[in-house]
Design an enzyme around this catalytic site. Structure first.
Site, PDB file in Angstrom:
ATOM      1  N   TYR A  19       0.840  -1.198   0.000  1.00  0.00           N
ATOM      2  CA  TYR A  19       0.000   0.000   0.000  1.00  0.00           C
ATOM      3  C   TYR A  19       0.879   1.254   0.000  1.00  0.00           C
ATOM      4  O   TYR A  19       0.653   2.185  -0.789  1.00  0.00           O
ATOM      5  CB  TYR A  19      -0.932   0.001   1.207  1.00  0.00           C
ATOM      6  CG  TYR A  19      -1.920   1.134   1.204  1.00  0.00           C
ATOM      7  CD1 TYR A  19      -3.118   1.043   0.505  1.00  0.00           C
ATOM      8  CD2 TYR A  19      -1.661   2.308   1.895  1.00  0.00           C
ATOM      9  CE1 TYR A  19      -4.027   2.097   0.495  1.00  0.00           C
ATOM     10  CE2 TYR A  19      -2.556   3.365   1.894  1.00  0.00           C
ATOM     11  CZ  TYR A  19      -3.738   3.246   1.201  1.00  0.00           C
ATOM     12  OH  TYR A  19      -4.633   4.292   1.186  1.00  0.00           O
ATOM     13  N   HIS A  23       1.327   4.072  -3.080  1.00  0.00           N
ATOM     14  CA  HIS A  23       1.096   5.500  -2.895  1.00  0.00           C
ATOM     15  C   HIS A  23       2.364   6.334  -3.082  1.00  0.00           C
ATOM     16  O   HIS A  23       2.285   7.560  -3.205  1.00  0.00           O
ATOM     17  CB  HIS A  23       0.425   5.759  -1.548  1.00  0.00           C
ATOM     18  CG  HIS A  23      -1.020   5.408  -1.594  1.00  0.00           C
ATOM     19  ND1 HIS A  23      -1.470   4.109  -1.503  1.00  0.00           N
ATOM     20  CD2 HIS A  23      -2.110   6.191  -1.790  1.00  0.00           C
ATOM     21  CE1 HIS A  23      -2.787   4.107  -1.623  1.00  0.00           C
ATOM     22  NE2 HIS A  23      -3.198   5.352  -1.802  1.00  0.00           N
ATOM     23  N   TRP A  76      -6.914   1.859 -10.718  1.00  0.00           N
ATOM     24  CA  TRP A  76      -6.361   2.169  -9.393  1.00  0.00           C
ATOM     25  C   TRP A  76      -7.233   1.532  -8.306  1.00  0.00           C
ATOM     26  O   TRP A  76      -6.725   0.904  -7.381  1.00  0.00           O
ATOM     27  CB  TRP A  76      -6.270   3.683  -9.188  1.00  0.00           C
ATOM     28  CG  TRP A  76      -5.788   4.046  -7.816  1.00  0.00           C
ATOM     29  CD1 TRP A  76      -6.541   4.463  -6.754  1.00  0.00           C
ATOM     30  CD2 TRP A  76      -4.443   3.992  -7.345  1.00  0.00           C
ATOM     31  NE1 TRP A  76      -5.750   4.680  -5.666  1.00  0.00           N
ATOM     32  CE2 TRP A  76      -4.453   4.398  -6.001  1.00  0.00           C
ATOM     33  CE3 TRP A  76      -3.227   3.645  -7.934  1.00  0.00           C
ATOM     34  CZ2 TRP A  76      -3.293   4.466  -5.232  1.00  0.00           C
ATOM     35  CZ3 TRP A  76      -2.075   3.709  -7.163  1.00  0.00           C
ATOM     36  CH2 TRP A  76      -2.115   4.112  -5.833  1.00  0.00           C
TER      37      TRP A  76
END
Length: 104
Positions: A19, A23, A76
């Site tokens: 994660y 990002h 996404w």
């Protein structure tokens, strides 16, 4: 007037690094889509597996509707679905986490 909306999502155990890495490399076309949809800023904090988002946006429901089927957002969201137990609802019908108090 800009709205500040708080959101909560939750990571699947073991996906914290993936994660964070995702990002660290947000696709430019997604950033453009977010800005075109009225997002002024989007911040995310993590505590364990819990993610807390604060989104500053011109119109939250309008932004959600604009991004629901956007070609930059769909892949996404699919990649985020692999990492999240609880994720955002792009229906545009939600209002985020209820605000309880704000410093006057």
């Amino acid at each position: 007037m800009v709205e500040s909306i708080a959101l909560h999502t939750r990571l699947k155990p073991g996906t914290e690094e993936a994660y964070a890495d995702a990002h660290a490399h947000i696709p430019a076309e997604l950033v453009t889509a977010l800005k075109e949809a009225g997002v002024r800023n989007w911040r995310i904090w993590r505590s364990g597996l819990d993610l807390f988002h604060v989104v500053d946006v011109d119109n939250y429901q309008k932004m959600r509707h604009a991004l629901a089927d956007h070609p930059a957002n769909v892949p996404w969201q699919a990649s985020m679905a692999e990492l999240l137990e609880v994720q955002d609802d792009y229906s545009g019908e939600d209002a985020g986490i209820q605000k309880v108090w704000e410093l006057p």
